[in-house]
Design an enzyme around this catalytic site. Structure first.
Site, mmCIF file in Angstrom:
data_model
loop_
_atom_site.group_PDB
_atom_site.id
_atom_site.type_symbol
_atom_site.label_atom_id
_atom_site.label_comp_id
_atom_site.label_asym_id
_atom_site.label_seq_id
_atom_site.Cartn_x
_atom_site.Cartn_y
_atom_site.Cartn_z
ATOM 1 C CG PHE A 62 -2.326 -0.926 0.889
ATOM 2 C CD1 PHE A 62 -2.481 -1.516 -0.580
ATOM 3 C CD2 PHE A 62 -2.882 -1.085 2.017
ATOM 4 C CE1 PHE A 62 -3.478 -2.280 -0.507
ATOM 5 C CE2 PHE A 62 -4.200 -1.919 1.760
ATOM 6 C CZ PHE A 62 -4.233 -2.557 0.510
ATOM 7 N NE ARG A 63 3.567 0.396 -4.468
ATOM 8 C CZ ARG A 63 4.236 -0.524 -4.694
ATOM 9 N NH1 ARG A 63 5.192 -1.383 -3.753
ATOM 10 N NH2 ARG A 63 3.947 -1.415 -5.907
ATOM 11 C CG ASN A 93 7.754 -3.855 -0.977
ATOM 12 O OD1 ASN A 93 6.702 -3.768 -0.295
ATOM 13 N ND2 ASN A 93 7.969 -4.011 -2.272
ATOM 14 C CG HIS A 175 9.503 -12.155 -4.250
ATOM 15 N ND1 HIS A 175 8.531 -11.479 -4.679
ATOM 16 C CD2 HIS A 175 10.140 -12.635 -4.989
ATOM 17 C CE1 HIS A 175 8.624 -11.495 -5.759
ATOM 18 N NE2 HIS A 175 9.549 -12.331 -6.178
ATOM 19 C CG HIS A 229 3.805 -13.923 -5.053
ATOM 20 N ND1 HIS A 229 5.102 -14.532 -4.669
ATOM 21 C CD2 HIS A 229 4.091 -12.380 -4.813
ATOM 22 C CE1 HIS A 229 6.019 -13.930 -4.398
ATOM 23 N NE2 HIS A 229 5.333 -12.565 -4.284
ATOM 24 C CG ASP A 299 2.056 -9.375 -5.242
ATOM 25 O OD1 ASP A 299 2.606 -8.506 -4.370
ATOM 26 O OD2 ASP A 299 2.777 -9.848 -6.033
ATOM 27 C CG HIS A 303 4.309 0.270 -9.897
ATOM 28 N ND1 HIS A 303 5.298 0.522 -9.089
ATOM 29 C CD2 HIS A 303 4.262 -1.030 -9.599
ATOM 30 C CE1 HIS A 303 5.891 -0.510 -8.537
ATOM 31 N NE2 HIS A 303 5.371 -1.700 -9.030
#
Ligand code: DOR
Length: 456
Positions: A62-63, A93, A175, A229, A299, A303
């Site tokens: 969610f940045r 991240n 990941h 994933h 996931d 962007h």
């Protein structure tokens, strides 16, 4: 305390469905089939609708903080509410990455003032932060980027990985794409700007080798581990040897897109792990149906379109999905490819069990009233201009799906409503989400013995 009666809907759990009433008192589900005697502040006629536990998405990006031009918690959680997602677990991240307890607590503090749905945040592993990982409690677990992706988190040295698996106790998720294979492939394809090459760089072997490596670490250290994933059918054989330690998940893009879609969608479906072959779509779907894969997550990795439209490899990997994931699966129910009870198991009950979410994921008295009402007949076309995610696009733009969330409740309060024929969705004005609690001593997915016992 407010009493809400949701009357006459089809109540759906991971094992069965029946027409009944559901009573909410305050923040909790008070009763299923309470009878007619209760007086309520609100009665919702759910005739013709299905009543599901809210979706728990255990893999989103969610940045916030640091990358808010792509997404932020306000936009993302509106997208969640619209998509029937009532709880999310967010990846580390961001900028800065969530690699200390202090940064984790700062994220939780920030989320408390702006989330329409419930929130939890993973701790990110680095080669040197085991002490922080050991101290963290207000988190579902530890995320390791064993292969690098967006951001600079990466732990691929064996010694550092052994230490994390040996010395920490929280569940670990990763990941899995082998860094050395990806780098060697990238060097081979340097200068190629066709995005389809992404699936040759992040190829089948990279995924399989790394998943095998992570599972071996988990087994040797007897550490609970969740494979994020899964993108190839070949990884399923590894996951099936779970020894009650391993769970796995699949995302809509790895089920519904293949390399054949690059000519149509280009970098919109550039993802890490990459999109694979049609045969992988088929194998992954089969693994979900037979229980080899337990969880569906998105996931969600937004962007901007401008960023995505840069020539490969400058185009970043990731696509948004929280707002459409439940509808994508309800559409599959309508196509006859799965049952709605299975969707509840994959998207609500299983993630709650994997991460030991306290009182969430199940339609049960005493559990949190996080609910979604869905209309299996409702037909809508996904449109970029209607997306709530801040990035404002969807790889499913133009697709018409049958079966949509129409009303979402978080902690006993309505947060979203949009009935068939209404253009504009309604959203609650104030943030209703609360911090998710985790029972770190809980049984996890394989230890849980109360599946299907909704009236206990
Ligand atoms: O494609 C991806 N994008 N995969 C990830 O693992 C990270 C994500 C992102 O954060 O952009």
């Amino acid at each position: 305390m407010k009493r809400t009666l949701i009357r006459g809907g089809t109540l759906v759990t991971g094992t069965r469905s029946w027409v009944g009433d559901l009573l909410v008192i305050g923040r909790q589900i008070a009763a299923l089939d309470p009878g007619l005697a209760t007086s309520c502040d609100e009665v919702v006629d759910a005739t013709g609708l299905h009543v599901l536990p809210g979706v728990i998405d255990d893999q989103v990006h969610f940045r916030q903080p640091g990358l808010e031009h792509k997404e932020d918690l306000t936009h993302a959680t509106r997208a969640c509410a619209k998509g029937g997602v009532t709880s999310f677990l967010e990846m580390p991240n961001t900028k800065p990455a969530t690699v200390t307890v202090d940064l984790l607590h700062q994220k939780l503090e920030m989320a408390s003032s702006c989330c329409l749905v419930n929130y939890g945040f993973y701790m990110g592993a680095t080669p040197h932060n085991v002490a922080e990982l050991k101290q963290a409690r207000r988190t579902p677990g530890i995320k390791i980027f064993i292969g690098s992706s967006t951001g600079d988190l990466l732990v691929d040295q064996q010694e550092a990985l052994e230490r994390i698996f040996a010395e920490t106790t929280l569940p670990i998720t990763a990941h899995c794409e082998d860094e050395a294979i990806v780098r060697a492939n990238a060097a081979r394809f340097a200068g190629v700007h066709d995005v389809a090459v992404h699936s040759q760089i992040r190829d089948h072997e990279a995924a399989i080798v790394c998943t095998r490596r992570a599972i071996s670490l988990a087994k040797r250290h007897k550490h609970r581990f969740h494979v994020l994933h899964v993108s190839t059918a070949a990884e399923i054989a590894e996951i099936q040897q779970h020894e009650k330690l391993i769970t796995a998940e699949v995302c809509p893009h790895h089920l519904f897109f293949s390399v054949d879609d690059y000519p149509r969608l280009g970098s919109l479906i550039q993802m890490n792990p990459s999109i694979k072959f049609r045969s992988d779509n088929v194998g992954l779907w089969q693994a979900l149906l037979d229980g080899s894969i337990q969880v569906v997550a998105t996931d969600h990795a937004p962007h901007t379109l401008e960023e995505k439209q840069q020539p490969y490899p400058a185009s970043p990997s990731g696509l948004p999905a929280v707002e459409n994931s439940l509808a994508l699966f309800l559409n599959q129910v309508n196509l006859g490819r799965c049952r709605i009870e299975q969707v509840v198991r994959w998207m609500c009950e299983a993630p709650a069990a994997v991460w030991n979410l306290k009182d969430k994921g199940f339609l049960r008295p005493g559990y949190d009233a996080d609910l979604v009402l869905v209309d299996l007949q409702s037909q809508r076309t996904i449109r970029n201009e209607e997306q709530q995610t801040k990035c404002g696009w969807s790889p499913w733009h133009g697709d018409t799906l049958t079966g949509w969330p129409v009303q979402t409740m978080v902690g006993g309060q309505w947060v979203f409503r949009q009935r068939q024929g209404q253009d504009k969705p309604w959203f609650a004005a104030s943030p209703m989400g609360t911090e998710i609690e985790f029972d770190h001593d809980g049984p996890g997915y394989w230890g849980r013995t109360d599946w299907g016992q909704e009236n206990i």
